[in-house]
Each structure stands twice: as C-alpha cells, then as structure tokens.
Motif scaffolding. Structure first.
Motif, PDB file in Angstrom:
ATOM      1  N   THR A 138       0.837  -1.211   0.000  1.00 56.21           N
ATOM      2  CA  THR A 138       0.000   0.000   0.000  1.00 56.21           C
ATOM      3  C   THR A 138       0.865   1.252   0.000  1.00 56.21           C
ATOM      4  O   THR A 138       0.567   2.242   0.650  1.00 56.21           O
ATOM      5  CB  THR A 138      -0.935  -0.004   1.221  1.00 56.21           C
ATOM      6  N   TRP A 139       1.991   1.178  -0.741  1.00 51.81           N
ATOM      7  CA  TRP A 139       2.948   2.298  -0.720  1.00 51.81           C
ATOM      8  C   TRP A 139       2.335   3.581  -1.253  1.00 51.81           C
ATOM      9  O   TRP A 139       2.404   4.618  -0.634  1.00 51.81           O
ATOM     10  CB  TRP A 139       4.181   1.914  -1.559  1.00 51.81           C
ATOM     11  N   ARG A 140       1.671   3.500  -2.471  1.00 51.63           N
ATOM     12  CA  ARG A 140       1.073   4.719  -3.005  1.00 51.63           C
ATOM     13  C   ARG A 140      -0.230   4.356  -3.711  1.00 51.63           C
ATOM     14  O   ARG A 140      -0.250   3.501  -4.599  1.00 51.63           O
ATOM     15  CB  ARG A 140       2.018   5.394  -3.988  1.00 51.63           C
ATOM     16  N   GLU A 141      -1.295   5.021  -3.309  1.00 56.41           N
ATOM     17  CA  GLU A 141      -2.598   4.695  -3.867  1.00 56.41           C
ATOM     18  C   GLU A 141      -2.764   5.328  -5.245  1.00 56.41           C
ATOM     19  O   GLU A 141      -2.291   6.451  -5.495  1.00 56.41           O
ATOM     20  CB  GLU A 141      -3.729   5.172  -2.947  1.00 56.41           C
ATOM     21  N   VAL A 142      -3.434   4.580  -6.143  1.00 55.86           N
ATOM     22  CA  VAL A 142      -3.752   5.108  -7.468  1.00 55.86           C
ATOM     23  C   VAL A 142      -5.254   4.982  -7.680  1.00 55.86           C
ATOM     24  O   VAL A 142      -5.932   4.207  -7.004  1.00 55.86           O
ATOM     25  CB  VAL A 142      -2.990   4.356  -8.584  1.00 55.86           C
ATOM     26  N   SER A 143      -5.756   5.760  -8.650  1.00 59.19           N
ATOM     27  CA  SER A 143      -7.192   5.713  -8.963  1.00 59.19           C
ATOM     28  C   SER A 143      -7.371   5.351 -10.438  1.00 59.19           C
ATOM     29  O   SER A 143      -6.419   5.433 -11.229  1.00 59.19           O
ATOM     30  CB  SER A 143      -7.848   7.058  -8.657  1.00 59.19           C
ATOM     31  N   LEU A 144      -8.588   4.989 -10.799  1.00 64.21           N
ATOM     32  CA  LEU A 144      -8.908   4.696 -12.196  1.00 64.21           C
ATOM     33  C   LEU A 144      -9.718   5.844 -12.771  1.00 64.21           C
ATOM     34  O   LEU A 144     -10.634   6.369 -12.109  1.00 64.21           O
ATOM     35  CB  LEU A 144      -9.708   3.403 -12.317  1.00 64.21           C
ATOM     36  N   ALA A 145      -9.370   6.266 -13.994  1.00 65.52           N
ATOM     37  CA  ALA A 145     -10.082   7.360 -14.652  1.00 65.52           C
ATOM     38  C   ALA A 145     -11.547   6.992 -14.830  1.00 65.52           C
ATOM     39  O   ALA A 145     -11.888   5.831 -15.068  1.00 65.52           O
ATOM     40  CB  ALA A 145      -9.436   7.637 -16.000  1.00 65.52           C
ATOM     41  N   ASP A 146     -12.404   8.019 -14.725  1.00 68.37           N
ATOM     42  CA  ASP A 146     -13.847   7.771 -14.793  1.00 68.37           C
ATOM     43  C   ASP A 146     -14.315   7.293 -16.155  1.00 68.37           C
ATOM     44  O   ASP A 146     -15.335   6.598 -16.274  1.00 68.37           O
ATOM     45  CB  ASP A 146     -14.610   9.060 -14.437  1.00 68.37           C
ATOM     46  N   GLU A 147     -13.623   7.708 -17.199  1.00 69.05           N
ATOM     47  CA  GLU A 147     -14.036   7.356 -18.556  1.00 69.05           C
ATOM     48  C   GLU A 147     -12.800   7.177 -19.427  1.00 69.05           C
ATOM     49  O   GLU A 147     -11.710   7.634 -19.067  1.00 69.05           O
ATOM     50  CB  GLU A 147     -14.948   8.432 -19.148  1.00 69.05           C
ATOM     51  N   PRO A 148     -12.951   6.516 -20.574  1.00 72.43           N
ATOM     52  CA  PRO A 148     -11.786   6.302 -21.441  1.00 72.43           C
ATOM     53  C   PRO A 148     -11.284   7.610 -22.038  1.00 72.43           C
ATOM     54  O   PRO A 148     -12.065   8.532 -22.297  1.00 72.43           O
ATOM     55  CB  PRO A 148     -12.314   5.372 -22.531  1.00 72.43           C
ATOM     56  N   ALA A 149      -9.993   7.669 -22.245  1.00 75.92           N
ATOM     57  CA  ALA A 149      -9.377   8.802 -22.941  1.00 75.92           C
ATOM     58  C   ALA A 149      -9.358   8.490 -24.435  1.00 75.92           C
ATOM     59  O   ALA A 149      -9.642   7.375 -24.852  1.00 75.92           O
ATOM     60  CB  ALA A 149      -7.970   9.029 -22.418  1.00 75.92           C
TER      61      ALA A 149
END
Length: 985
Positions: A138-149
């Motif tokens: 759990t070193w650094r949290e990441v998120s997922l983009a809400d929609e495709p680029a």
C-alpha cells in the motif's frame, strides 16, 4: 504477518514491475486499525485462502484473485515449462539477450497481457496501490479514470521529412503525459499510468503506439522510407483512429456499396481483383488470412464491395477502409466510410440462397457451386451483384443456361433413348454425356473451349439410365425389364415416354390375371400358391425372368411343377425341354414331388458319372433334372441346346458371380428363366446382383457399377435411399412371401420328407456294413429262428442308421463327408437366413456332436441340450428370449418332453425311427399352446438306406406302428423274416 478475520480488514490490489514479465498485480488483505486506517499488517491472498476472507470480498474480488494468481511468477513458469526448474534458471534460459527463446517470450507476454487486461477492467471501485520497493503493498494509492481517454495522432509533413506524435484528450482536456514518468501498464489494450491515475482508451489503442512518446516529443520519418511507412503504418491508423495531418490530405468519402462476387477454382487464390483507378490510387492486398487453401475440386467465392473506384474485401473487418493514393508531390488518404448495414443485407441475400459467406469467402464443391450459379445468376444481377470469374481461375467456365430433353420410345424388344443437352447456344447429343455421368466427371468441354459443369442432380437422375442402357452407333437402347426405371423418369419429368398399350397396361397393373390350372395336376394349390403360379405366368408373358422367393416350406416346388405341366399341356414349350438345376441332394425330392403332383411330366435325371452326354435326347422329355456340378462340368455341351425354361433351385448357389458355376448357368440358352430361393441374399448384396443378372441380364447394370452405386452405399453407408432404389428395381421380378404373410392359409403343422443322397464314400461304407449284418442275421434266422436274432438285428440296424447319418458315428477314423449332414446344414442356413428358429432333434448325441462341429465351423450360434445338460431351463430361456439365437440342438430322449419352445417354427428330425409318437412329442415342443405360427417339420431320410425301408414298412403296417408299438423291443419282435429281408435288402 497474519491478518485477523475477526478484526476489520481490506482487500487491495498492488501494482509491481517484474524484471521479465512486466507490470503485474498481486492481491493482498490489509488489517485496518480502530480508526479505519490501513496498517502495515498484511498478507497475500490467493484462491486457496480467499474463502477465509469471504466476509470482506465480493464476486469481483474472487475473480480478481483468480486472475492475479495466474500471472504470478511460479504460475507462469508452470504454465510454460512442465519440467522442474528454478525461477532463476527459467528466466536466464528464456530471456537471455542472445540465446533466449523469442517465440516463447511472445507467448508469455500474450498470456500475461490478456490477464492484465481482464484485471484492469474489473478494478473500478477497488483499492488499488503501487507496491513500494520494500514490498509494502500500500505504498502509493492510485485511482482509475472515470471514462476512457482518446488519442489523436498528428503528422506534420515538410520538405525533408514527416514528424509524427500523439496527443491524449481526457474529458475534453489535453492530458499532459510526456516526461511525466508515465508507464504503459498494459499494451493490448492500452492502459496508461500518469500521475497516479490509470487511463484506458477508446478504439483499442495499442500501448506500443504510445510507448515511444513517454519521453520523446515526436518521431521523424525520413523522406526515403515515406512510401512504405505511409502504406504499412499510417493507413491503418487512419482507418481506426483520429488523425490530424499537415502536408497531405485525408478525405472522408461515402459511396453506394456495389456487391461483387468473384469465383475461382485455384486453391488459395487471391480472387478479388484489385483495379487501379484512373487517378492512380492502388488498393491494398488481401491479408493472408483471407485466402485459405481450398482443394481444386471446389470453387471459392470472394465477396467484395465497390465504393467508387475502390474495392473493399468483405473480409476487411473495420467500418472505415483507407486507400492510399500517391500524387505528383504528396499523398491522399481516401477514407472510405463503409455502409455496413447494406453489406450485411447483401450477405443475407446470399445466405437466403444457400451461400454462406464467412470472413468474405464461401467455398462450395465444384458441381454444387455451378448449380448454384446457374440457379441464381439472374436474380443476383437484379439485386445489383456483379458476378464474375477471377483472372486467376485455372479454367474458363461456362455459367450460362443449361437444359436437357430426353425421350424414350418403345421398340420391338427394347426402348430407344434419345435426347439433347443445351449449354447456351450449343446443342450436344444426350448420349455424349454417358461416359461423363458413369465416370462422375463433371467437366464437359464445349466447342468454344469453355468448360461446362454438368449439374450434380443429373448424376443421380440419369445414372441408372446410362448404366443400364447399351450404346450402339451413338444410340442408346434399354431392355424392357427396365420399365420401372422408365416410369420413374417419366414421373419425375425427366423424360417423355412413348410405349405400347400392353406396356402401359403393365405399368398400371394392380392384380395378376388368373390362369387355368393344368388338367393333369394332382392335388390342389393353396390360395397363395395359386397366386404364385399366376405370377409365374405374368412375368413369363411379358418376357421377364422371375424369382420365386417364398420361405422354405411354402411350396416353391409344386408351384413350379404346375407351371411346367401347363407348358407341356398347352404346347407352349414348342417341344423343348426345361432344365431344372439344383443341389445334388434335392434331385430325388424333385423327382418324388413330380411323380406325386405332375405324373404326366416326362423326367430325365441327367446326373451321375455314366449319364448320356447327348443333348438330342432332351427333346424326348419335358423336364431335365440336373445338379449345379453337372452344369459346371457339361457347360459347353449344354450351351448347344435351347431350353424352354432354365430354372435354378436354391439359386443362392450362384451368389458368387465370378464362380465357375455362375458363369456356366449364365451361358445357358432358354426362352425363359426362373430362380427359386428362400434366401436371395445370404452374405452380401452382391448375391442379389448375381441372381438378378441371371434372370434379367443388365437389370442392375455391370458388376462394377452395382458394387459402387449399391453394394458399398447400402452395406457400408446404410444408405436407405439406395436400398429403396434397389428394391424398386427388382420388385417387379421377385415374389417373396414370408410364412407369417400366408399363415391363415396354412394348417397348424406341415410335414415334409427330405431325401438325402449319400456320398460315394458313405454309400460304400453302408453297403459293406449291410452285407456283413445281412449274411450274419439271415444265417442265424435259418438256424435258430427270428427270436434269437433280436439283439443282433437291433445292433445291425443301429449301426446302419448311424452310417446313414454319418459314418463317423460308427467309425471315428472316417474322414469323408456325409450327404445327410451336408443337406441338414444347408437347410439350417436357409432357415436362419430367412429369420426363423429351428429345433434340431436326434436320437444320437454323437450325431449332435458332429452337427455342432459343423455349425461351429460355419460360425452359426446355437443352444444345446442333452442328458448331461445341468441347467435345462437356462438354455431354454436363452433360446426363447434371444432373437439372434436361431438353432437349438436337442437330444430326443432328453428334450422330447417337458419343454416349451414356441419361439421355433421349424423342427428337423435328423434320424427318424419306428415310433411316430416319439417324433410327435419332439414336434410338440414347438407346436403347443402359445405358438402363433405354423410349424414346419422336416424328416431327413438317407436315400437307399434302412431309414427309407423303415418308412415303407411303417406304411404297410401303419396300424401296428401307430397303435401298438411303444418300444424298440416290441418292434423287433413283430418283424417277420420277410420284413427283415426287406430292411436289409
């Protein structure tokens, strides 16, 4: 550290980079503190221990855990390297810079990437982290983009080169990703990690297209490689993505889609013809996958669509197709917007007409393909299709209209067949197709050199016509016994037919006309026998050969004798004798039946070593009785006489068409031919060909044709259509009645005497034994009277009875054959072949043993019962209940009473003796309550033996035999010296 399930915990997915496998995810559970914060206490979670943490997991978590398991190092090694190894050895060997296995590396990469893609699409709403270098998940949290680029590819063409780079847009804003430590987590499909956010992309962007630009502003394309780069790389980009260009044009164009169906016979050929438009644009080649190898016996159709001047193969799977045109100083990318709905509608039009196009191609067997073209070409043209032959096709095929007209006209003794085939403007005589139809050759070369494909249906519609007809001077003739074939052709609108009223009447007949019985016939035919007699006249009157195929015991002999007597009385035989050919063992039976029912027939027994080999004598007789063996020996002599009838009894004797016997009888000359058999097919369908070819030559075509078109499809392929066709061809010439069909006309029991001739060796053995006992007994009677000879007489009679059955019963060293055994086995085989069951009784267990050995040799299964059989009821039940078990050998003493054997409807008494009551008890094993069928009893009597003498004595002393005699001792005591002399005479 273990995570307690009794305290709050959290499932997390941690991203790490593997030295060889690239970016991977691992699954962990992490303990939460009382304030809900994640702690350093964690442990990996896998499929094995996931159920322990089920309270904190959902369905997606279980899927993710299974997927992360599959990409762990140990799992990957196990998947691709079955041998035992260490990770260090595996990766050193496979990923060595110089000696590594590049192909295996690619397989592993595809395996990992596929599962990474499945993991990433499931991570929405989950806790996702980057793993620390110390392994902290759990070193650094990441998120997922809400929609495709989305990605926009830019090209800037100048005088020296072209600059190429991508830009990324997310929610309408430019995403700055270059020089930001961004990483491509998954290449296919692309997932990009930028500033702790994971981005996916529309249009299935390949991450490899982004990778070069993570730390580079643009790529320079030198002018000297521009042509190939634009064709191989830029054109596919324009098809799938948004492209912004300067220095060259990208034009979006819409046209009406015009379907184009191109056919070729070249395997794997590139069938779609790429045309070069007036402006110089060139279509790209079909990908290799679109041109599978096809055997030369097939036609393959390629579907493409014309958009303006450009052709787009239907196998192309993108909505936009790009064609590159090079101008004098620049390039134009023609971006063709396909009308997929219209293309699919055209594909459906083809499917509705039984042409299934998949991936732009359909393949049909050659004859089927051209039948399809002939049927649908005009319709397709109306729908807007262009149907054309590929320039790569190996032959120039004719695809115009094909028609055929066939006429059949009755001549004196045959049918004349004539017709015309039209291939467009060309008219071809129908007879010219004969070798093509028989040889199943589909290609016919027209006068202009084009190849016409003969329609497939003609090979079934006209196959028998060509096979059964005879060709003379480019004309076809057909024998009249092929009337059923002619009718089929007419009924199927395949030929116009002209014939006489007589034949027309035959085609529509419903009943056979009644015929008067000959005046001199003694006895009365049962109704079904009279019908058989009438039928024999029917086939004769139309000049056909016939096969009387009644079950054994239904009276084929007397029906035939009635016919022959009628020929004599009417004078129709024109003074010619009829020849009756049969197994040697049946000659005496025919003679006896003739004396009984048609005593006015003059018979010549043409058998034996000392026969008079003079055919001129035949005209002094009405019927010549002979054997198959004699016909085989005297074939050349017998050919010189024209008989009224040649009749074959037990005609399965000629079932082998290549045997000397078959060839001999086929060479005989006669006005009429008839065969008698209860089993027209014993072993093979070829049995039928041989017999039918004797009575009606050519009826079933040549032997080779019959084997190919009927025998193999019926016996190996179980082809019901061919079976029905064969039945239809022979039906007019075969009269077959099973016992069950005429049961109402039969009495409950029918008894037959079957006379058997002894073999020469058997007769010699019998005479020697008879002389010995005759002299000894008669001398004893002279000296001491009849009372003192009783034992000696019984001993002598028993010995003679044994020899009459088979000499081996009296002398174990005897090696020759027995006439009775040969006849018994022949009749057992006939009964079994007709589907009946038979009880075979003998007073001698030794005799049953000999019969058993012969049945074993012939591989005929049987049940067996004698005094030593322990479980009688089991053997009885086996015979009664097993449909395939058709023979029951029974000792007369052991099985004469107490058995219920109603499954059998034939009873064979192998060695008749004095007391009819004993035989009656044996017959009653089958003829008893529960029996639904007539029971046929056959008593086998060896000719010129004590058995025949006993029958004669019975007839003289019938009252004594039927009423008084109960034991052998009583019988012997009642015999006078004269009786004994007759028995041993």
């Amino acid at each position: 550290m273990k995570v307690s399930t009794s305290q709050p915990f959290q499932i997390v997915y941690s991203l790490l980079e593997h030295e060889y496998l690239g970016y991977l995810f691992e699954s962990y559970v992490v303990q939460r503190n009382p304030r809900g914060q994640l702690t350093l206490q964690h442990q990996t979670v896998s499929v094995k221990n996931a159920p322990e943490f089920a309270a904190g997991l959902d369905t997606i978590d279980f899927e993710l855990i299974a997927l992360t398991d599959q990409i762990q190092q140990d799992c990957v090694i196990k998947e691709f390297w079955p041998k035992k190894t260490t990770p260090a050895d595996f990766f050193f060997k496979i990923y060595d810079a110089e000696k590594g296995d590049k192909a295996l590396q690619e397989q592993i990469a595809r395996y990992v990437q596929e599962r990474m893609g499945q993991i990433l699409v499931r991570l929405g709403g989950k806790c996702v982290f980057i793993m620390g270098k110390d392994g902290e998940p759990t070193w650094r949290e990441v998120s997922l983009a809400d929609e495709p680029a989305s990605v926009l590819f830019h090209f800037r063409r100048n005088e020296d080169n072209t600059h190429y780079f991508p830009t990324i847009q997310y929610k309408g804003q430019k995403l700055d990703f270059q020089f930001k430590n961004a990483v491509v987590v998954s290449a296919q499909p692309a997932w990009l990690l930028v500033s702790d956010v994971l981005y996916s992309f529309r249009n299935d962007v390949d991450g490899k297209k982004l990778q070069p630009f993570l730390n580079k502003k643009f790529i320079i394309i030198p002018r000297q490689v521009e042509d190939s780069y634009f064709q191989r790389f830029v054109a596919p980009l324009v098809e799938s993505f948004d492209v912004h260009a300067r220095g060259f044009d990208i034009r979006s164009e819409r046209y009406v889609a015009r379907p184009q169906l191109t056919f070729s016979d070249v395997p794997g050929a590139l069938v779609v013809t790429e045309e070069v438009p007036r402006n110089g644009a060139r279509n790209g080649p079909l990908p290799p996958s679109a041109a599978p190898a096809v055997s030369s016996g097939h036609i393959h159709f390629d579907l493409s669509f014309r958009y303006g001047d450009h052709t787009v193969p239907n196998s192309f799977d993108k909505r936009v197709s790009v064609k590159l045109e090079k101008t004098a100083d620049s390039y134009i990318f023609h971006r063709l917007i396909r009308n997929i709905d219209h293309e699919e509608a055209m594909i459906q039009e083809l499917a509705d007409r039984a042409l299934e196009v998949r991936n732009g191609r359909a393949v049909l067997e050659k004859a089927t393909a051209f039948r399809w073209l002939h049927s649908h070409a005009e319709e397709l043209s109306r729908l807007g299709f262009t149907v054309q032959q590929s320039t790569t096709s190996g032959k120039d095929y004719f695809i115009g209209a094909i028609t055929v007209e066939v006429g059949i006209t009755e001549s004196n003794d045959w049918f004349d067949v004539h017709g015309t085939v039209r291939f467009g403007e060309f008219e071809i005589p129908f007879v010219k197709l004969r070798s093509y139809i028989l040889g199943r050759r589909h290609e016919y070369r027209l006068p202009n050199g084009q190849i016409a494909i003969i329609p497939e249906e003609w090979f079934s519609q006209y196959l028998e016509l060509f096979a059964f007809s005879e060709e003379n001077d480019n004309a076809l003739t057909l024998r009249k016994h092929h009337l059923a074939l002619v009718s089929d052709l007419q009924n199927g609108n395949l030929a116009t037919v002209t014939m006489s009223r007589k034949l027309e009447k035959l085609r529509g007949f419903e009943t056979v006309e009644e015929q008067a019985m000959p005046v001199g016939f003694r006895g009365k035919l049962r109704p079904y026998q009279k019908a058989g007699y009438d039928w024999l006249h029917f086939v004769k009157d139309y000049g056909f050969g016939g096969c009387l195929a009644d079950d054994m015991g239904l009276g084929k002999t007397i029906q035939t004798l009635a016919l022959l007597l009628q020929r004599k009385e009417s004078g129709d035989s024109s003074g010619s004798a009829s020849l009756l050919v049969m197994p040697t063992s049946l000659v005496f039976n025919w003679m006896s039946e003739a004396f009984k029912f048609a005593p006015s027939l003059r018979l010549l027994i043409y058998t034996g070593t000392y026969r008079d080999k003079n055919v001129e004598q035949f005209s002094d007789y009405d019927v010549v009785l002979t054997s198959y063996g004699i016909v085989r020996l005297d074939a050349e002599l017998l050919k010189t006489y024209k008989f009224d009838y040649v009749i074959l009894d037990e005609s399965q004797a000629i079932k082998n068409p290549s045997s000397t016997t078959s060839q001999a009888v086929r060479g005989l000359h006669s006005r009429h031919r008839l065969i008698l058999t209860g089993t027209p097919v014993e072993n093979s369908t070829m049995d039928l060909w041989s017999q039918m070819s004797f009575i009606n030559p050519g009826l079933l075509g040549s032997q080779a044709f019959f084997r190919k078109e009927f025998l193999k499809p019926i016996e190996k392929g179980k082809d019901e259509t061919k079976t029905r066709k064969l039945h239809a061809l022979i039906k007019p010439f075969v009269l077959r009645r099973h016992k069950a069909q005429v049961a109402k006309e039969l009495p409950e029991k029918i008894e037959h005497l079957s006379y058997c001739s002894m073999t020469d060796e058997q007769a010699q053995c019998y005479e020697e034994t008879k002389s010995f006992y005759r002299n000894k007994i008669l001398r004893n009677i002279e000296e001491h009277g009849t009372a003192s000879t009783q034992f000696m007489l019984l001993q002598g009679l028993t010995k003679l009875r044994q020899i009459a059955n088979h000499p081996r019963m009296a002398d174990e060293t005897y090696e020759a054959e027995s006439g009775k055994l040969r006849e018994v086995i022949r009749m057992i085989r006939s009964v079994v072949a007709e589907g009946h069951k038979v009880l075979v009784f003998s007073q001698f267990v030794k005799h049953l043993d000999i019969v058993r050995a012969s049945l074993d040799e012939k591989q005929i299964e049987y049940a067996y019962l004698d005094g030593n059989t322990r479980d009688r009821h089991k053997e009885v039940a086996r015979f009664q209940e097993n449909e395939d078990l058709r023979v029951f050998l029974i000792s007369l003493k052991a099985g004469g009473v107490g058995l219920n054997l109603t499954a059998a409807d034939y009873v064979f008494i192998l060695d008749p003796w004095w007391n009819p009551a004993v035989e009656a008890q044996a017959v009653d094993r089958a003829h008893r309550i529960g029996q639904q069928r007539t029971v046929f009893t056959y008593k086998f009597i060896s000719k010129n033996t004590v058995e025949e003498k006993i029958l004669a004595l019975q007839n003289k002393k019938i009252q004594l035999v039927t009423d008084l005699i109960s034991t052998d001792e009583t019988i012997i005591k009642s015999l006078t010296k004269k009786d004994i002399e007759e028995l041993l005479g």
